[in-house]
Scaffold this active site. Structure first.
Site, PDB file in Angstrom:
ATOM      1  CB  CYS A 161      38.461  45.835  31.707  1.00  0.00           C
ATOM      2  SG  CYS A 161      37.785  44.993  32.095  1.00  0.00           S
ATOM      3  CB  CYS A 201      38.448  39.906  27.211  1.00  0.00           C
ATOM      4  SG  CYS A 201      37.055  41.029  27.426  1.00  0.00           S
ATOM      5  CB  CYS A 209      35.934  40.017  35.128  1.00  0.00           C
ATOM      6  SG  CYS A 209      37.451  38.949  33.622  1.00  0.00           S
ATOM      7  CB  THR A 245      41.553  45.437  29.517  1.00  0.00           C
ATOM      8  OG1 THR A 245      42.580  44.081  30.001  1.00  0.00           O
ATOM      9  CG2 THR A 245      41.173  45.051  28.225  1.00  0.00           C
ATOM     10  CG  HIS A 265      45.406  37.032  28.974  1.00  0.00           C
ATOM     11  ND1 HIS A 265      45.493  37.921  30.083  1.00  0.00           N
ATOM     12  CD2 HIS A 265      45.745  35.981  29.846  1.00  0.00           C
ATOM     13  CE1 HIS A 265      45.840  37.408  31.264  1.00  0.00           C
ATOM     14  NE2 HIS A 265      45.915  36.426  30.861  1.00  0.00           N
ATOM     15  CB  SER A 314      45.540  35.135  41.566  1.00  0.00           C
ATOM     16  OG  SER A 314      44.366  36.038  41.749  1.00  0.00           O
ATOM     17  CB  SER A 315      48.721  40.307  41.110  1.00  0.00           C
ATOM     18  OG  SER A 315      47.629  39.723  40.313  1.00  0.00           O
ATOM     19  CG  ASN A 316      42.017  39.113  40.690  1.00  0.00           C
ATOM     20  OD1 ASN A 316      41.557  39.063  41.822  1.00  0.00           O
ATOM     21  ND2 ASN A 316      43.492  38.571  39.518  1.00  0.00           N
ATOM     22  CD  GLU A 344      44.900  42.856  28.311  1.00  0.00           C
ATOM     23  OE1 GLU A 344      44.467  42.832  29.256  1.00  0.00           O
ATOM     24  OE2 GLU A 344      44.803  44.274  27.497  1.00  0.00           O
TER      25      GLU A 344
HETATM   26 FE1  F3S Z   1      37.706  40.403  32.554  1.00  0.00          FE
HETATM   27 FE2  F3S Z   1      37.651  41.241  29.845  1.00  0.00          FE
HETATM   28 FE3  F3S Z   1      37.847  42.874  31.518  1.00  0.00          FE
HETATM   29  S1  F3S Z   1      39.032  39.250  30.221  1.00  0.00           S
HETATM   30  S2  F3S Z   1      38.866  41.965  33.651  1.00  0.00           S
HETATM   31  S3  F3S Z   1      36.064  41.464  31.453  1.00  0.00           S
HETATM   32  S4  F3S Z   1      39.027  43.100  29.749  1.00  0.00           S
END
Ligand code: F3S
Length: 651
Positions: A193, A96, A13, A165, A74, A221-223, A126
């Site tokens: 996010c 971020c 991301c 997020t 984070h 990696s969970s995602n 985070e």
């Molecule tokens: Fe990535 Fe920032 Fe969203 S690190 S997942 S863009 S909150």
């Protein structure tokens, strides 16, 4: 040859990408770099950084002198910054911007006396970072059940609610249902996010259109596991960590192959997978049509230029700004002042999370990874064209009055400020213009907007135009005898003016009542609605005489139907003259008692016998219908009474 397509949101991301770029940039500049924890959940990527000279440390205390410390996307709590400052090490802050925004909200709201409720996993780095901006003034809840329990046990007044997020959108919705409705002491910030959600949506769409999907990312990696799960619902799917595993896969029977990657997968690994795939599939010269990887990556790193128009998706809305995802390296921020020209509107009145906005780039800062944008300038450009056209075509516009200002009021039409001078508001000179605030008004543009100058409008011109149209319509159908219902607009000593729908007619005072009145206010008031009819018309002079009295209410007619000569009635003395007294028989009908008829004896002075207000018994001795005169006699009434008594005695 199978067609390869890479999902446009595959891989990092923008927050993670930004952090990685910062590290490589520092390493390229020859800086000593230590990341506070692994920068991303990808072994290969972390190893590559280590190979290039970066160190991964767990604690600030492990820092070497002069070493640059990288704060991950984070983010961290305030105490961590303080510790680093105490040691004097320089910081590369890769928090971020979405996370940094949450830190800001937490700190500001804590300072304003709010208690902070954080939706998320209390063990996630985070959340631990967010907590570090709340001064011990927080509670972390993982779902609506825990939140409900919090409300049952606590009675904090002012609450600010934020979320991690990557918090689950559905659970967030459930949590919001737990909140007391319309409580002004609770402020909610949707800080989720959408990058993860978008990656999942795009991957699902690609999987639905593919025969085979390859999901790249760490096995833990969970995602990435989640992406694998989503894609495998649509087609045959493989989960790999890097290109080395491609040899083991069965790529047969697949015309269309899709590739996606988890949030921690670097672009280099995705590219390597694509290149190896091409080799495996024996494709030497991939065409643009076959592989849109390059395009996908380009889009991810879209360049922003000051003054250019871009589209952005609203990620978060707060009172001071709107955060947008531009699909670029920078996070977009639209300050409240750049959302609209209307100061009475809050950002949340104007946009919602998920809205796609067209924006103009005002400033791009690579240093802090932010781009400042304006919505109002886009709206203004479109609005200005509309306002100019409205002036040319004399179109009537409608908008709410935003504020009363010196010399007039301001309305905003399609983002364009239109000043309406006091003289054009249609209000009387001494009127309070603030009465118009918040009201929707119709106006025309009398001066088009010019550079740095607002447009000028007129409400009065519309009212005038409407009146003229109404007048024209009135005269087309007006005729003597026609009935109308109209509101009394004003009163003068000689009559009442009644609005017949854009044009006023006058009811003369003599028409207002069958009785004699001194002023119209005795029978009507401004605002009363009267049933009137046209008595007379003069179109040239715009004069309309109205009738109000009804024949059936004529007291003379009533008198004639109820009384006749010889009747003895009670009457009230209403006035006295030298030759007699006038007595009222019914409202609006008086008769004369001549001095000779006032008593059964000679009367020298009327006042010796009757006074105004006396009730007397009179006999109606004559009715002259032509001259509407009635003769009355007390004397005859007395004689008749005597005769009656005599008859009684004789009997
Ligand atoms: Fe990535 Fe920032 Fe969203 S690190 S997942 S863009 S909150």
């Amino acid at each position: 040859m199978a067609k390869l397509t890479v999902s446009k949101t595959a891989g990092f991301c923008f927050g993670v990408n930004r952090a990685v770029e910062k590290v490589y940039k520092a390493l390229d500049e020859g800086k000593q770099v230590a990341t506070l924890g692994p920068l991303i959940h990808n072994r290969d990527a972390v190893n590559d950084m280590i190979k290039k000279g970066a160190r991964v440390i767990e604690e600030v205390s492990e820092l070497r002198q002069g070493e640059y410390v990288v704060i991950r996307s984070h983010g961290v709590g305030r105490d961590v910054y303080e510790k680093i400052h105490a040691l004097g090490n320089p910081i590369i802050d890769a928090t971020c911007p979405f996370v940094a925004k949450i830190h800001k909200i937490a700190a500001e709201k804590t300072a304003e006396g709010y208690f902070i409720l954080i939706a998320g996993d209390e063990h996630h780095p985070e959340v631990q970072g967010i907590v570090g901006h709340c001064e011990q003034n927080y509670f972390v809840f993982k779902d609506e059940i825990v939140l409900k329990a919090f409300f049952e046990r606590n009675s904090q007044k002012k609450l600010a609610i934020i979320s991690q997020t990557t918090y689950n959108n559905i659970i967030w919705g459930e949590c919001l249902k737990v909140l007391p409705e319309d409580d002004p002491n609770i402020v909610v910030y949707d800080t989720i996010c959408t990058a993860t959600e978008q990656r999942q949506t795009d991957s699902a769409a690609l999987a639905a259109d593919s025969d085979l999907m390859i999901v790249i990312g760490g096995k833990h990696s969970s995602n990435t596991v989640k992406l694998y799960d989503i894609c495998s619902r649509h087609c045959r799917t493989y989960h790999i960590e890097n290109a080395d595993e491609l040899d083991t896969l069965d790529l047969s029977n697949a015309e269309k192959i899709g590739i996606t990657a988890g949030a921690s997968t670097p672009a280099t690994i995705i590219k390597e997978v694509v290149t190896t795939m091409e080799e495996i599939l024996n494709k030497e010269n991939p065409t643009e049509e076959d592989i849109d990887f390059a395009q996908a990556i380009d889009e991810t790193f879209k360049k922003l230029h000051t003054g250019s128009r871009v589209k952005g998706c609203v990620m978060a809305v707060n009172n001071s700004e709107v955060i947008v995802d531009l699909g670029a390296k920078q996070t977009g921020s639209v300050p409240a002042s750049e959302l609209s020209n209307d100061p009475s509107k809050k950002p949340s009145d104007l946009v919602n999370v998920g809205d796609e906005l067209e924006l103009i780039v005002i400033k791009v800062s690579d240093q802090d990874g932010m781009a400042t944008l304006s919505k109002k300038r886009v709206d203004e450009q479109a609005g200005v064209e509309k306002v100019i056209k409205a002036k040319e075509e004399e179109t009537v516009l409608e908008a709410e009055v935003a504020a009363s200002v010196k010399g007039g009021v301001n309305v905003f039409y399609e983002g364009v400020r239109v000043f309406i001078p006091a003289s054009q508001t249609g209000l009387p000179r001494e009127a309070d213009l603030s009465e118009l605030k918040g009201k929707t008004v119709k106006f025309v543009i009398i001066e088009a907007p010019e550079r740095r100058k607002s447009a000028v409008g007129s409400i009065k011109a519309v009212t005038r135009r409407e009146k003229e149209a109404a007048k024209k319509k009135f005269w087309e159908t007006a005729e003597i005898g026609k009935e109308y219902e109209g509101e009394v607009k004003s009163l003068t000593s000689y009559g009442a003016f009644v609005d017949l729908g854009g044009i006023d007619g006058m009811v003369h005072i003599s028409e207002l009542s069958w009785n004699r009145i001194k002023h119209p206010s005795q029978v009507v008031s401004v605002g009363d609605v009267l049933k009137v009819y046209i008595k007379d018309l003069d179109q040239e002079k715009d004069r309309i005489s109205l009738g109000y009295k009804r024949a059936e209410d004529n007291p003379w007619e009533k008198f004639l139907s109820d009384y006749e000569i010889g009747d003895i009635v009670e009457a009230k003395i209403v006035s006295i003259t030298t030759f007699g007294a006038f007595a009222q028989i019914i409202e609006g009908v008086d008769g004369l008692i001549h001095i000779s008829q006032l008593a059964d004896r000679r009367v020298e002075n009327v006042k010796d016998v009757v006074s105004v207000g006396d009730i007397v018994k009179v006999k109606i001795t004559n009715i002259d219908e032509d001259s509407k005169r009635i003769s009355l006699s007390i004397r005859e009434a007395l004689n008749d009474a005597d005769d009656y008594e005599d008859e009684d005695e004789e009997e």
